[in-house]
Design a protein around this motif. Structure first.
Motif, short mmCIF file in Angstrom:
data_model
loop_
_atom_site.label_atom_id
_atom_site.label_comp_id
_atom_site.label_asym_id
_atom_site.label_seq_id
_atom_site.Cartn_x
_atom_site.Cartn_y
_atom_site.Cartn_z
N GLY A 232 0.79 -1.22 0.00
CA GLY A 232 0.00 0.00 0.00
C GLY A 232 0.83 1.27 0.00
N LEU A 233 2.00 1.21 0.58
CA LEU A 233 2.87 2.40 0.60
C LEU A 233 3.55 2.66 -0.74
CD1 LEU A 233 4.45 2.14 4.16
CD2 LEU A 233 2.64 3.68 3.38
N ARG A 234 3.68 1.61 -1.55
CA ARG A 234 4.31 1.72 -2.88
C ARG A 234 5.69 2.38 -2.81
NH1 ARG A 234 0.82 0.48 -6.92
NH2 ARG A 234 1.92 1.74 -8.46
N ASP A 235 6.41 2.05 -1.76
CA ASP A 235 7.76 2.57 -1.54
C ASP A 235 8.77 1.52 -2.03
OD1 ASP A 235 10.28 3.21 -0.51
OD2 ASP A 235 9.55 3.64 1.50
N PRO A 236 9.51 1.82 -3.10
CA PRO A 236 10.44 0.82 -3.64
C PRO A 236 11.44 0.29 -2.61
CG PRO A 236 10.17 2.60 -5.21
CD PRO A 236 9.47 3.03 -3.94
N ALA A 237 11.94 1.13 -1.72
CA ALA A 237 12.90 0.66 -0.72
C ALA A 237 12.26 -0.34 0.23
CB ALA A 237 13.49 1.85 0.06
N LEU B 145 7.05 -4.16 -7.39
CA LEU B 145 8.36 -3.54 -7.27
C LEU B 145 8.95 -3.24 -8.65
CD1 LEU B 145 10.74 -2.55 -5.59
CD2 LEU B 145 11.51 -4.94 -5.41
N GLU B 146 8.87 -4.21 -9.54
CA GLU B 146 9.40 -4.00 -10.90
C GLU B 146 8.72 -2.81 -11.57
OE1 GLU B 146 9.84 -6.30 -15.18
OE2 GLU B 146 9.26 -7.45 -13.40
N SER B 147 7.42 -2.67 -11.37
CA SER B 147 6.70 -1.56 -12.00
C SER B 147 7.09 -0.20 -11.42
CB SER B 147 5.19 -1.76 -11.87
OG SER B 147 4.75 -1.50 -10.55
N LEU B 148 7.59 -0.19 -10.20
CA LEU B 148 7.95 1.07 -9.55
C LEU B 148 9.41 1.47 -9.75
CD1 LEU B 148 6.02 0.61 -6.17
CD2 LEU B 148 5.40 2.10 -8.08
N LEU B 149 10.25 0.49 -10.09
CA LEU B 149 11.67 0.79 -10.29
C LEU B 149 11.88 1.42 -11.67
CD1 LEU B 149 13.31 -2.45 -8.85
CD2 LEU B 149 13.17 -0.19 -7.76
N GLY B 150 12.68 2.43 -11.71
CA GLY B 150 12.98 3.09 -12.97
C GLY B 150 13.78 2.19 -13.88
N PRO B 151 13.77 2.48 -15.18
CA PRO B 151 14.47 1.61 -16.14
C PRO B 151 15.99 1.56 -15.90
CG PRO B 151 13.56 3.55 -17.24
CD PRO B 151 13.08 3.57 -15.83
N GLN B 152 16.54 2.57 -15.26
CA GLN B 152 17.98 2.59 -15.01
C GLN B 152 18.35 2.01 -13.64
OE1 GLN B 152 19.89 3.36 -17.57
NE2 GLN B 152 17.96 3.71 -18.66
N ASP B 153 17.38 1.66 -12.85
CA ASP B 153 17.64 1.13 -11.51
C ASP B 153 18.22 -0.28 -11.64
OD1 ASP B 153 17.41 -0.08 -8.88
OD2 ASP B 153 15.99 1.52 -8.38
N PRO B 154 19.43 -0.53 -11.12
CA PRO B 154 20.06 -1.85 -11.28
C PRO B 154 19.27 -2.97 -10.59
CG PRO B 154 21.33 -0.47 -9.78
CD PRO B 154 20.27 0.40 -10.38
N ARG B 155 18.43 -2.63 -9.63
CA ARG B 155 17.63 -3.65 -8.95
C ARG B 155 16.55 -4.23 -9.86
NH1 ARG B 155 15.78 -0.21 -3.87
NH2 ARG B 155 15.40 1.20 -5.61
N ALA C 111 10.74 -8.00 -0.42
CA ALA C 111 11.02 -8.99 -1.46
C ALA C 111 12.33 -9.73 -1.21
CB ALA C 111 11.05 -8.32 -2.83
N ALA C 112 13.28 -9.08 -0.55
CA ALA C 112 14.55 -9.74 -0.24
C ALA C 112 14.37 -10.86 0.79
CB ALA C 112 15.55 -8.71 0.27
N ARG C 113 13.30 -10.79 1.56
CA ARG C 113 13.09 -11.76 2.64
C ARG C 113 12.01 -12.80 2.33
NH1 ARG C 113 11.93 -8.31 7.65
NH2 ARG C 113 11.86 -10.34 8.64
N PHE C 114 11.05 -12.44 1.48
CA PHE C 114 9.91 -13.32 1.24
C PHE C 114 9.66 -13.46 -0.26
CE2 PHE C 114 9.08 -10.89 5.19
CZ PHE C 114 9.24 -11.93 6.09
N ASP C 115 9.43 -14.69 -0.69
CA ASP C 115 9.12 -14.96 -2.10
C ASP C 115 7.66 -14.62 -2.35
OD1 ASP C 115 11.66 -15.86 -2.66
OD2 ASP C 115 11.18 -17.94 -2.19
N ASP C 116 7.41 -13.61 -3.17
CA ASP C 116 6.04 -13.17 -3.43
C ASP C 116 5.98 -12.58 -4.83
OD1 ASP C 116 3.68 -11.45 -3.54
OD2 ASP C 116 3.53 -11.76 -1.37
N LEU C 117 5.33 -13.29 -5.73
CA LEU C 117 5.26 -12.86 -7.13
C LEU C 117 4.62 -11.49 -7.29
CD1 LEU C 117 4.26 -16.26 -8.77
CD2 LEU C 117 6.39 -15.00 -9.13
#
Length: 180
Positions: A132-137, A155-165, A143-149
């Motif tokens: 709900g917060l839609r905060d990439p960090a 997260l992918e939709s919120l990360l910019g195209p240049q973000d290495p993550r 996502a680093a702790r729990f497997d969740d599609l």
């Protein structure tokens, strides 16, 4: 596996998984439970006798120095559960703090109906709060702790195209899809 807990007076206890379940169920009901209600919360419809439950309560009472009252069954000592602390943090809007404290669903192998409910409830509440917060960090930490599609897709939709993550998230998402 036995879990170390603190007994009244600060001494360490080593509880079996069943004793930890019983302690948790009692702690979730500070006003106490009848034997039938305690049985329902612990075993549901499983064919476990009331005398078995009474024996388990008696053993735990001994470990806790007599700190379990009966009629109704309740703890006579304050117990603070991480799952209640996570809930309090979520209720006051501290999603970061809740995520810091949440190690995953509580008592994950327990078949207790009450503890199954709490696992589902807390996991869902935390996940919804993070999304709900839609905060990439924050999503990255989750996502680093729990497997969740779904979290990975958000997260992918919120990360910019240049973000290495972004490529890491894509690869992890693809790997999880292959496992399904």
């Amino acid at each position: 596996m036995r879990r170390a807990q603190r007994a009244p007076g600060g001494r360490s206890l080593h509880l079996t998984p069943r004793q930890l379940e019983l302690l948790t169920v009692l702690a979730l009901h500070p006003d106490g439970l009848t034997l039938d209600a305690l049985h329902a919360h612990m075993y549901g419809d499983a064919p476990i006798s009331s005398s078995t439950l009474k024996s388990e309560v008696s053993t735990l009472r001994g470990l806790l120095g007599g700190q379990i009252a009966s009629r109704p069954y309740r703890l006579s000592v304050a117990v603070d559960l991480d799952l209640l602390r996570v809930e309090r943090l979520l209720l006051c809007g501290d999603v970061n703090g809740a995520l810091d404290l949440f190690d995953g669903p509580p008592l994950p192998v327990s078949e207790s109906p009450l503890l199954s409910y709490w696992r589902s409830y807390l996991d869902g509440a935390l996940r919804r709060a993070v999304c709900g917060l839609r905060d990439p960090a924050l999503l990255w930490r989750y996502a680093a702790r729990f497997d969740d599609l779904e979290v990975l897709a958000l997260l992918e939709s919120l990360l910019g195209p240049q973000d290495p993550r972004r490529e890491v998230v894509r690869a992890r998402h693809a790997a999880l899809l292959r496992e399904e």
